[in-house]
Design a protein around this motif. Sequence first.
Motif, PDB file in Angstrom:
ATOM      1  N   HIS A  70      61.675 -39.680 -29.507  1.00 37.26           N
ATOM      2  CA  HIS A  70      61.503 -39.837 -30.951  1.00 37.26           C
ATOM      3  C   HIS A  70      60.851 -41.172 -31.313  1.00 37.26           C
ATOM      4  CE1 HIS A  70      65.323 -41.764 -29.925  1.00 37.26           C
ATOM      5  NE2 HIS A  70      65.112 -42.554 -30.959  1.00 37.26           N
ATOM      6  N   ILE A  71      60.849 -42.144 -30.400  1.00 36.84           N
ATOM      7  CA  ILE A  71      60.208 -43.437 -30.673  1.00 36.84           C
ATOM      8  C   ILE A  71      58.729 -43.326 -30.329  1.00 36.84           C
ATOM      9  CG2 ILE A  71      60.095 -45.865 -29.974  1.00 36.84           C
ATOM     10  CD1 ILE A  71      63.118 -45.797 -29.657  1.00 36.84           C
ATOM     11  N   ASP A  72      57.876 -43.592 -31.317  1.00 36.10           N
ATOM     12  CA  ASP A  72      56.442 -43.383 -31.158  1.00 36.10           C
ATOM     13  C   ASP A  72      55.724 -44.583 -30.542  1.00 36.10           C
ATOM     14  OD1 ASP A  72      56.326 -40.771 -32.412  1.00 36.10           O
ATOM     15  OD2 ASP A  72      56.759 -41.816 -34.292  1.00 36.10           O
ATOM     16  N   VAL A  73      56.016 -45.781 -31.050  1.00 38.39           N
ATOM     17  CA  VAL A  73      55.279 -46.964 -30.625  1.00 38.39           C
ATOM     18  C   VAL A  73      56.233 -48.142 -30.496  1.00 38.39           C
ATOM     19  CG1 VAL A  73      53.296 -48.478 -31.068  1.00 38.39           C
ATOM     20  CG2 VAL A  73      53.309 -46.152 -31.996  1.00 38.39           C
ATOM     21  N   ILE A  74      55.995 -48.991 -29.511  1.00 38.59           N
ATOM     22  CA  ILE A  74      56.757 -50.228 -29.332  1.00 38.59           C
ATOM     23  C   ILE A  74      55.797 -51.406 -29.487  1.00 38.59           C
ATOM     24  CG2 ILE A  74      57.934 -51.666 -27.609  1.00 38.59           C
ATOM     25  CD1 ILE A  74      59.220 -49.060 -26.564  1.00 38.59           C
ATOM     26  N   VAL A  75      56.207 -52.369 -30.309  1.00 38.26           N
ATOM     27  CA  VAL A  75      55.453 -53.611 -30.477  1.00 38.26           C
ATOM     28  C   VAL A  75      55.994 -54.609 -29.468  1.00 38.26           C
ATOM     29  CG1 VAL A  75      54.925 -55.534 -32.011  1.00 38.26           C
ATOM     30  CG2 VAL A  75      54.935 -53.188 -32.897  1.00 38.26           C
ATOM     31  N   ARG A  76      55.143 -55.106 -28.608  1.00 35.98           N
ATOM     32  CA  ARG A  76      55.553 -56.023 -27.549  1.00 35.98           C
ATOM     33  C   ARG A  76      55.135 -57.453 -27.898  1.00 35.98           C
ATOM     34  NH1 ARG A  76      53.001 -54.837 -22.463  1.00 35.98           N
ATOM     35  NH2 ARG A  76      54.808 -55.809 -21.479  1.00 35.98           N
ATOM     36  N   GLY A  77      56.101 -58.377 -27.818  1.00 31.93           N
ATOM     37  CA  GLY A  77      55.799 -59.761 -28.152  1.00 31.93           C
ATOM     38  C   GLY A  77      55.856 -59.996 -29.647  1.00 31.93           C
ATOM     39  N   GLU A  78      55.149 -61.036 -30.113  1.00 34.79           N
ATOM     40  CA  GLU A  78      55.154 -61.378 -31.535  1.00 34.79           C
ATOM     41  C   GLU A  78      54.607 -60.223 -32.365  1.00 34.79           C
ATOM     42  OE1 GLU A  78      54.509 -66.169 -31.564  1.00 34.79           O
ATOM     43  OE2 GLU A  78      52.871 -64.933 -30.843  1.00 34.79           O
ATOM     44  N   GLY A  79      55.233 -60.011 -33.530  1.00 35.99           N
ATOM     45  CA  GLY A  79      54.883 -58.817 -34.290  1.00 35.99           C
ATOM     46  C   GLY A  79      53.977 -58.998 -35.479  1.00 35.99           C
ATOM     47  N   GLU A  80      53.754 -60.240 -35.947  1.00 34.33           N
ATOM     48  CA  GLU A  80      53.040 -60.423 -37.208  1.00 34.33           C
ATOM     49  C   GLU A  80      51.662 -59.780 -37.210  1.00 34.33           C
ATOM     50  OE1 GLU A  80      55.675 -64.202 -36.980  1.00 34.33           O
ATOM     51  OE2 GLU A  80      54.727 -62.779 -35.597  1.00 34.33           O
ATOM     52  N   GLU A  81      50.828 -60.151 -36.267  1.00 36.21           N
ATOM     53  CA  GLU A  81      49.475 -59.609 -36.238  1.00 36.21           C
ATOM     54  C   GLU A  81      49.444 -58.212 -35.640  1.00 36.21           C
ATOM     55  OE1 GLU A  81      45.045 -60.577 -34.413  1.00 36.21           O
ATOM     56  OE2 GLU A  81      46.531 -62.167 -34.583  1.00 36.21           O
ATOM     57  N   THR A  82      50.263 -57.981 -34.615  1.00 34.85           N
ATOM     58  CA  THR A  82      50.244 -56.676 -33.953  1.00 34.85           C
ATOM     59  C   THR A  82      50.655 -55.570 -34.916  1.00 34.85           C
ATOM     60  OG1 THR A  82      50.751 -57.733 -31.835  1.00 34.85           O
ATOM     61  CG2 THR A  82      51.125 -55.363 -32.002  1.00 34.85           C
ATOM     62  N   ALA A  83      51.675 -55.815 -35.754  1.00 31.79           N
ATOM     63  CA  ALA A  83      52.127 -54.785 -36.694  1.00 31.79           C
ATOM     64  C   ALA A  83      51.041 -54.457 -37.711  1.00 31.79           C
ATOM     65  CB  ALA A  83      53.394 -55.252 -37.404  1.00 31.79           C
ATOM     66  N   VAL A  84      50.326 -55.475 -38.196  1.00 25.67           N
ATOM     67  CA  VAL A  84      49.247 -55.240 -39.158  1.00 25.67           C
ATOM     68  C   VAL A  84      48.142 -54.403 -38.514  1.00 25.67           C
ATOM     69  CG1 VAL A  84      47.422 -56.350 -40.498  1.00 25.67           C
ATOM     70  CG2 VAL A  84      49.739 -57.300 -40.522  1.00 25.67           C
ATOM     71  N   ARG A  85      47.773 -54.754 -37.302  1.00 31.39           N
ATOM     72  CA  ARG A  85      46.726 -53.998 -36.600  1.00 31.39           C
ATOM     73  C   ARG A  85      47.185 -52.570 -36.293  1.00 31.39           C
ATOM     74  NH1 ARG A  85      42.928 -57.265 -32.485  1.00 31.39           N
ATOM     75  NH2 ARG A  85      42.313 -58.972 -33.863  1.00 31.39           N
ATOM     76  N   LEU A  86      48.447 -52.432 -35.929  1.00 31.40           N
ATOM     77  CA  LEU A  86      48.972 -51.110 -35.615  1.00 31.40           C
ATOM     78  C   LEU A  86      48.910 -50.198 -36.831  1.00 31.40           C
ATOM     79  CD1 LEU A  86      50.560 -48.954 -34.072  1.00 31.40           C
ATOM     80  CD2 LEU A  86      52.655 -50.223 -34.604  1.00 31.40           C
TER      81      LEU A  86
END
Length: 509
Positions: free
Chosen positions: A118-134
């Motif tokens: 049920h978990i689609d994506v995992i953000v690895r490491g710092e999330g600020e920029e990665t979450a925006v890009r995701l």
Amino acid sequence: MKVLLVNAPHPAIGSRIPDDHLPPLGLLAVGGPLLDAGHEVKLLDAEFGPMSEEEILAQTVAYGPDAILYGHSGSTSAHPIISRLSRAAARALPEAWVIYGGVFPTYHWRDILQEESHIDVIVRGEGEETAVRLLAALETETPLRTVPGLAYREHGVPAATVPAAVIQDLDAYRIGWELIDFRRYSYWGGKRAVVVQFSRGCPHLCNYCGQRGFWTKWRHRDPRKFAAELARLHREHGVEVINFADENPTSSKKVWREFLEALIAENVNLILVGSTRADDIVRDADILHLYRKAGWTRFLLGMENTDEATLSLIKKGGTTTEDREAIRLLRQHGILSMATWVAGFEEETDRDYWRGLRQLLSYDPDQIQALYVTPHRWTPYFRLAKDRKVIQPDRSRWDYKHQVLATRHMPPWRVLLWVKFIEAAVQLRPKALWRTFLQPDSRLRQSMRWYTEMGRRVFPFEVKNFFLRDRRVDDGPTLADFWGAPQDAEENSMLRTRRAAPRERAEAF
């Protein structure tokens, strides 16, 4: 996109006993950039109550998010409840993206994606920029393999993109303070409070630390901008207590002094609490008056142990002499010291515990926090301990406050009694009682009383749980069998390359 940030209720003892709650800094740090990117963002802080899983699901469904982001600072022990919450949300909202971030999923991404469909994506490491890009990739249906710092399934098989690079400019992304009601958050006995980070990472090599490799590299915010933000939180939102989440904010004496002087110039009455190393306090003996003037009231000193051989084993890099001197210097400048002492690094005997108690008493700390060694698979210490037996299979108990590894020379109940005896002996000795009830500094007296009250409630709770509620196994699996093979080769979660400026990033994306 419509985004819901979920702060799951943490099962740890420390979260259930105090009436105070602190805001979830990690989720707010991701929330700010998402708001700035144009997303509709809401925080569901389920620590209040704490909310039941049914209540959390009901509020999640009522909001109707396009993406649900789960995270927690107490990552390992929080994983079981996040697993249940995310599974229920995925069933109820099958069109919503379920995204998970934090320290534990950063390293356990293979296991999670294999076991939890049920978990689609995992953000690895710092999330600020990665979450925006995701989220931008999800909106435009861009392949996830183009976004650094992710783990996901490709053709049904767990896959990871290249690690994201560390964020060099920590001031490039703001905290989403507007997501919280400041009136609901308090610490230090009902005082309005927040959690902040001046720096990320730590330059030292302690081999048991689960945070150092996650942040990969020590960096800091602009000292003056950071001081101005703390002052604004006080003036505009009535914040009285600032709890630093840094592993080692004082790493650079020059930068730290600049921050202290900037905060003093803001002329705000704040209580500052946080953690640092004893050797940094000794190094800063000539500027400790600035610590006090800026508002520092207590430092947690990560001493971990009082045995030189153990300190060498875990590569702490400090000495018992420095530990003792740091406590003396802090007291001289009117700052409380809390000594952390960790049981279980090696196979202790009764004599070891007795010697540890005597050493702690000679240190004369104001407060003590006794913990149990809790190995993480991505740290070098895990490799040293991989053949030790696990006695606590409940992963929600891997929170430093429960025994999880067997000791060869004594059963768990005897380790508990030693730990509780050491806590009581340190906190109830005459000097500690005098500082709690009779010392002339009312600010320190109130701080000591608040901590003593917490201890009065936590102490019997821990003992009761140990004998009546916690379930341990007599002959459990080895640590490696329980968690898997050592993963210390992947300890650094991010790349150390330069980050582009925000304008460059926007144009490149």
